[in-house]
Structures are given as structure tokens and as C-alpha cells.
Design a protein around this motif. Sequence first.
Motif, PDB file in Angstrom:
ATOM      1  N   HIS A   1      39.740 -11.635   3.651  1.00  0.00           N
ATOM      2  CA  HIS A   1      40.776 -11.918   2.659  1.00  0.00           C
ATOM      3  C   HIS A   1      40.244 -12.283   1.287  1.00  0.00           C
ATOM      4  CE1 HIS A   1      42.453 -12.749   6.660  1.00  0.00           C
ATOM      5  NE2 HIS A   1      43.477 -12.076   6.191  1.00  0.00           N
TER       6      HIS A   1
ATOM      7  N   PHE B   1      40.270 -18.270  11.721  1.00  0.00           N
ATOM      8  CA  PHE B   1      39.041 -18.526  12.490  1.00  0.00           C
ATOM      9  C   PHE B   1      38.527 -19.956  12.325  1.00  0.00           C
ATOM     10  CE2 PHE B   1      39.201 -14.236  13.568  1.00  0.00           C
ATOM     11  CZ  PHE B   1      38.399 -14.088  14.686  1.00  0.00           C
TER      12      PHE B   1
ATOM     13  N   TRP C   1      41.435 -28.422   6.630  1.00  0.00           N
ATOM     14  CA  TRP C   1      41.062 -27.444   5.598  1.00  0.00           C
ATOM     15  C   TRP C   1      41.639 -26.060   5.937  1.00  0.00           C
ATOM     16  CZ3 TRP C   1      35.881 -28.473   2.795  1.00  0.00           C
ATOM     17  CH2 TRP C   1      35.831 -27.741   1.615  1.00  0.00           C
TER      18      TRP C   1
ATOM     19  N   LEU D   1      30.700 -22.147  11.961  1.00  0.00           N
ATOM     20  CA  LEU D   1      31.226 -22.857  10.797  1.00  0.00           C
ATOM     21  C   LEU D   1      30.334 -22.629   9.572  1.00  0.00           C
ATOM     22  CD1 LEU D   1      33.616 -24.755  10.408  1.00  0.00           C
ATOM     23  CD2 LEU D   1      32.086 -26.663  10.802  1.00  0.00           C
TER      24      LEU D   1
ATOM     25  N   VAL E   1      37.699 -22.544  15.363  1.00  0.00           N
ATOM     26  CA  VAL E   1      36.399 -23.216  15.486  1.00  0.00           C
ATOM     27  C   VAL E   1      36.576 -24.733  15.442  1.00  0.00           C
ATOM     28  CG1 VAL E   1      34.197 -23.604  14.325  1.00  0.00           C
ATOM     29  CG2 VAL E   1      35.043 -21.289  14.611  1.00  0.00           C
TER      30      VAL E   1
ATOM     31  N   GLU F   1      34.103 -12.197  13.271  1.00  0.00           N
ATOM     32  CA  GLU F   1      35.415 -12.402  12.662  1.00  0.00           C
ATOM     33  C   GLU F   1      36.024 -11.075  12.219  1.00  0.00           C
ATOM     34  OE1 GLU F   1      35.421 -15.370   9.613  1.00  0.00           O
ATOM     35  OE2 GLU F   1      37.558 -15.087   9.191  1.00  0.00           O
TER      36      GLU F   1
ATOM     37  N   MET G   1      30.808 -19.445   7.926  1.00  0.00           N
ATOM     38  CA  MET G   1      32.086 -19.244   7.236  1.00  0.00           C
ATOM     39  C   MET G   1      32.058 -19.721   5.799  1.00  0.00           C
ATOM     40  SD  MET G   1      34.852 -20.396   9.993  1.00  0.00           S
ATOM     41  CE  MET G   1      35.010 -19.529  11.542  1.00  0.00           C
TER      42      MET G   1
ATOM     43  N   LEU H   1      44.162 -23.492   4.010  1.00  0.00           N
ATOM     44  CA  LEU H   1      43.838 -22.087   3.714  1.00  0.00           C
ATOM     45  C   LEU H   1      44.891 -21.144   4.277  1.00  0.00           C
ATOM     46  CD1 LEU H   1      40.026 -21.997   4.566  1.00  0.00           C
ATOM     47  CD2 LEU H   1      40.999 -21.381   2.379  1.00  0.00           C
TER      48      LEU H   1
ATOM     49  N   GLU I   1      39.085 -15.107   0.263  1.00  0.00           N
ATOM     50  CA  GLU I   1      39.338 -16.475  -0.191  1.00  0.00           C
ATOM     51  C   GLU I   1      38.103 -17.342   0.000  1.00  0.00           C
ATOM     52  OE1 GLU I   1      43.010 -18.656   0.663  1.00  0.00           O
ATOM     53  OE2 GLU I   1      43.769 -16.754   1.431  1.00  0.00           O
ATOM     54  N   GLU I   2      37.969 -18.354  -0.866  1.00  0.00           N
ATOM     55  CA  GLU I   2      36.831 -19.263  -0.730  1.00  0.00           C
ATOM     56  C   GLU I   2      37.059 -20.229   0.423  1.00  0.00           C
ATOM     57  OE1 GLU I   2      35.446 -21.561  -4.032  1.00  0.00           O
ATOM     58  OE2 GLU I   2      35.449 -19.793  -5.326  1.00  0.00           O
ATOM     59  N   ARG I   3      36.011 -20.405   1.258  1.00  0.00           N
ATOM     60  CA  ARG I   3      36.159 -21.360   2.355  1.00  0.00           C
ATOM     61  C   ARG I   3      34.997 -22.344   2.350  1.00  0.00           C
ATOM     62  NH1 ARG I   3      37.667 -17.449   7.370  1.00  0.00           N
ATOM     63  NH2 ARG I   3      35.525 -16.816   7.053  1.00  0.00           N
ATOM     64  N   PHE I   4      35.321 -23.599   2.550  1.00  0.00           N
ATOM     65  CA  PHE I   4      34.321 -24.666   2.700  1.00  0.00           C
ATOM     66  C   PHE I   4      33.243 -24.677   1.614  1.00  0.00           C
ATOM     67  CE2 PHE I   4      35.615 -23.267   7.003  1.00  0.00           C
ATOM     68  CZ  PHE I   4      36.401 -24.364   7.311  1.00  0.00           C
ATOM     69  N   THR I   5      33.633 -24.366   0.378  1.00  0.00           N
ATOM     70  CA  THR I   5      32.616 -24.362  -0.677  1.00  0.00           C
ATOM     71  C   THR I   5      32.568 -25.697  -1.410  1.00  0.00           C
ATOM     72  OG1 THR I   5      34.197 -23.489  -2.236  1.00  0.00           O
ATOM     73  CG2 THR I   5      32.794 -21.895  -1.118  1.00  0.00           C
ATOM     74  N   PHE I   6      33.493 -26.596  -1.118  1.00  0.00           N
ATOM     75  CA  PHE I   6      33.569 -27.892  -1.789  1.00  0.00           C
ATOM     76  C   PHE I   6      33.617 -27.711  -3.305  1.00  0.00           C
ATOM     77  CE2 PHE I   6      31.522 -28.562   2.264  1.00  0.00           C
ATOM     78  CZ  PHE I   6      32.207 -29.652   2.776  1.00  0.00           C
TER      79      PHE I   6
ATOM     80  N   ASP J   1      35.561 -15.476   2.242  1.00  0.00           N
ATOM     81  CA  ASP J   1      35.982 -14.932   3.514  1.00  0.00           C
ATOM     82  C   ASP J   1      35.897 -13.394   3.501  1.00  0.00           C
ATOM     83  OD1 ASP J   1      37.740 -13.917   5.489  1.00  0.00           O
ATOM     84  OD2 ASP J   1      39.460 -14.447   4.245  1.00  0.00           O
TER      85      ASP J   1
END
Lengths: 497, 150
Positions: free
Chosen positions: A188, B40, B23, A178, B44, A448, A181, B27, A190-195, A185
Motif C-alpha cells: 500500500h 499484517f 499502531w 516486525l 504479528v 506479506e 515491516m 494504520l 504507507e509508512e509503518r513503524f518509522t517513528f 509497506d
Amino acid sequence: MDFFANQIHGFTIALSPWNLLYAFVGAVLGTAIGVLPGLGPATTIALLLPVTYTMDATSAVILLAGVYYGAMYGGSTTSILLNIPGEASSVVTCLDGYQMARKGRAGPALGISAIGSFIAGTIGVFLMAMVAPALARFALKFGPAEYSALVFCGLLMAVYLSEESILKGLLMMMIGLLLGMVGIDPVHGEERFTFGLLRLTDGINFILVAMGLFAVSELLVNLETPAGAADIFKTSLKGILPTREDWRKCWAPLFRGTTIGFLIGVLPGGGAIISSFMAYAVEKKFSKHPEEFGQGAIEGVASPEAANNAASTSSFIPLLTLGIPGNNAIAMLFVALMIHGIQPGPLLLTEHPNLFWGVIASMYIGNVMLLGLNLPLIGLWVRLLKVPYHFLAVLIVVIVMIGAYSLKNSAFDVGMIVIFGVFGYVARKNGFPFAPCVLAMILGRTLEQSVQQALKISGADLMIFIERPISATLFALIVLVMLIPIFKRAWKRYQIP
Amino acid sequence: MRNKRDVVASVLLIMIGIAVIVWSIRLQVGTLLRPLAGFFPFLVGFGIIALSLILLVQGWLGRSKAPKAYGRWQRPLIMVAGLAVYSVILDPLGYIPSTIFIAAITLRILGVMSWKVISLSSLVLSFSVYFLFTRLLGVELPAGVLSFLG
């Protein structure tokens, strides 16, 4: 002939004045932290990372590798003299080493552990120089399916071989994936979990996590019960060289320990700690007088000391040939290589032969230096334990904070390190192992990417992971690894009656 | 014996897992043939929830190993608070004053009682480290209020 030509080439690199100096500094620092119980090799390497930014990659790895295998030498000193293992890998050495010291044989115990470490380390480097190129060539054939299987297998092994609960290890692995990540990404974009934080779009810098988890949390744990000044065992250190009788007893255990250590060190999650325990157990089984073990049998010092050194050497193999770091300290070296723009993996040997052979040669040299540093200077190292912990603690705080800040000149990163430090502290206290988290965070992106590539190649057919012989073998290995706990339970039941 | 801490940890982790799944659905998860950015994370998140449920049951039934006791937890707590303050004052006040502050706190927590020793060692340490790193190693550190020192 290539083999020797490469080794000689390596020596021309390792023998340059700067690299000799770095190997020496690494060996000295390694011995020092090996002696000090409150500071481990992974932490020290994390602390040193910022110092290596301006070095060239080969010198950086020479220095950091020296710290790692140097710690294996230093760890045994306090085990023998004080019954305090300086490193987790020297816990077993306490059993017989301290008993030898109490019987007035501290000298030979220290001597055999230093000489044993030297023999095992040197054989380990030699074997590594032989095996690694072949393994790297083999790994060049890996496609995405094989690579996914390899990474997955490596992560699971790290979980299953860790000392703590497997369930918690798996959870830490998920948390590591996690954390890896966060940010853009890799497939793709794309922004993930950046708040929504701009600072997180590049992802969480791994060094921050490592420093927080290792250095800060270790500091917090030590703050609870700071080690008092050690009560140093007063003994005359005359006659460090083992007697002829000692040698007769020890040569076989030394080679058995080296073999066990080398083989276990290659496994992810294996490494120095498990191999030293295993070597001790094996030696006890082999011995004609097992009742002497625990009472000061010199074989009980020789074999595990050889094993932990051989293992610390061979754990470089998966890093340099497959790009899989097997334990926390090696994971730090992985990061060091990445900082210098070098991707650890099968291509490392062909793309950076100077680094590979230079580091190998420096390990031969480092082992000689360590022998010289450890045998005559043991009294000096023991005196290190008289340095009050608060000076060490302040120094660690200052270095960690500079390291965090100087990554991007940002106080935000200093805050991050504190957060990971608290996370690490709580994890330590509740038996959640770090290694799976650290490795998963490092390898998550590759995993991934390669899984997605493999699926694209096969048209979303999961059979691709089983149809290819190499990945099928690895998955079979994964199944075997998952059966380890069942074997363990059966084994315990068989032993108890 | 019920393992309270494992129960708490698993509940927290389940909440994290749920957040991750929500989330990842935002996405877009995609399919096995065309996995998207959330694919993914979804796996997870699912894994975290499944494993935490097992941990929850084990902790509840007392099957898990007893956790290590917290020693004097006040000291680590003060240290963490000190470090948090440090990260906030580092930029505005500069490296030297902030480091004097954190060094003094560390020494004090570890039982150094004499204020003379504390102030002298934290002063010497922060000045020497500052000049060592900025002048010799070329690391940039915030000068802050002492920027007149150059």
C-alpha cells in the motif's frame, strides 16, 4: 549432456584468475575462522559483506561461500587437538577426535576428517548440480499461494529445528517479521513503524541487523570471559594419512554421513550442526562395537565430519532454487545476492546461469584447495590460536564499524548496529535463537506480498492455501513439523526406562 | 524455580505487542478481502502477545529452562557505552580520533594494561585502517578534525 556442458561452462568462470583468488581467500579465511572459536561463519560473512560491494556478484558469492564451507574444515582441527570445537558443527568431533589425539592418533583423526570433508563436500556439490536445476524448474510453477506456504513452512522449520526453546523461536520469528515491516509497506505504500524518522522510511537495512546480532553480540559475549591462550596439545603429527585398517572402517560411515548431511542440509533450520549430531548417533547404532564410541573410534570422526560438509553444501540448494535461506550463514549469502541486485529464487538459474554454475564449479575447486590447505598446514592453523583475543576483538570492532558506516555514510547506522548488538547479547543470554528472527526479517515482505496476492486471486477465500496440491502438501508438512516436539517427547520417554 | 528473566522478557514483549496493535489499528487493518497496511502488523502484534502470555505462564511456574548466567557483565556494558559514544563522535571528530578511542577501550577492557601498547596499537591501527580503506578500497570515512591530512 546439458549437465556436463553446464559444469564445464562453470569451470571456465571459476577458473578465471580473480575467481580462483577469491575461492582461495575464502578457503583460507574459512579455515582460519573455523579454527578460532570466537568467530563463526555467519559473523565473518557479515563482516565481509562491505568488501564485496565493488565485486561482481559471482565473485562475491564464490568468496563468501568459500568462507562457509571452509569453516567446516577448520572447525574440526581444534576439536581434535584441543577438545575445543572451533565451530558448533564440530562439537561432536570432539568426542572421538580428541580421544584419538590422546592416544597418539591425532594424525589419522585430522587426516580422516579432512579427507572425509573433501569426499562429502565434493559429492555434495555434484548432487547439488544434479538436483538444483530440477527443483528450480519445479519451483517456477509456484504461484503466490504456494510461495506463501513455502515461506511459512521454511520459517516454522527454522524455529522447530533450532536448538533452543520453540516458544522463544516463535517469538523471535515474530520480532523478525516486525523488523522487516519497518519502512514503506510493500503493497500500500504507507509508512509503518518509522517513528517519523526519515532514515527509517527505507526500512532497517538487514546488514545492520545481521552485523549487530552476530558480530557485536558475539563480541560482547566473548568480552565477559575472554578465552585465555589455549593449551595446545603436544603431539607429533606424523602419519596424517589413515591406515588401510582405518579406511576399511571408515568408508561406509563416510557415505552414510554424506547422505545424512546432504538430506538434512536441505531443510531450513537444518544444516551442519544437527546433521553432525545425527550422523554420529546413526553411526553408533550401525556399529558392531558401539562401546568404542567416545573412546577414540575413527568412525565417530569420519561420519559427522562428512555430514557437516555435505550439509553445508546442500544448504545452498534452497537458497539458490527457492529463495529460502536455511540458516544464519546462508542468510548472509542471501543478503550478498540482494546487494548485487539478484533475487535468490527459482529464476536465479535461468537469469544468472553464470553465477549458479560458476559457484558450483568454484566449490569443487575450493574443496580441493581446502584439502591442500588443511592436511599439510595443520600445524600452522593451530598456531593461530596463540594470537591473543584482544587483537582479534579490536579488529572485529574496527571492521564492523566501517561496515556499518560505509553502507550510507551515516553514523546513525553505527548507532543502530550497537542497539542490535545489545539486543543480540540479551537474546543469546536468555536462550532466544537468532535464526528465526533473521530469516523472518528477510522473508517477511515476500510473505506479506504473496499472502495478499493469493487472497486477492481467491477472493479472500482461505481455501486457496489448501486446495492447491503443492501448498496443501507444504501445509501438511507444516503440521508434521509442529508435531516434532511431541514425537521428541515420546522418543525420550521410550528411551529413558 | 521462577524464571525471572523470562517473566520480564514476556512482560516487555506484551507491551511491544500492545503498541504494535495500537499502531496497526491507526494504520487501518482492513478485512481479509481487502487487507490494509495494518493487517499484517495486527496479526504479528497479536501473535507476540499470545506467545508472550505462554512464556509468562511458563516462566512464572518455572517450566522454562534456566537461563545462562551473565558473566562479568561490566565489560560488555563498558563496551556498549564506548560504542555509543563512538557513534556520536564519529562524524564531528572524524574516523581516526574516534577509532583511537574505541580501540583503546577495547584493549583496556580485555586486560591489556600497558598504556604504551594500548596507545601505540590503537594509533597504528586507526591510521592504517583509515588509509587502507579510503585510499585503496575507495570507502568514504569522515575526516573530521584531521581533514588537513587529506
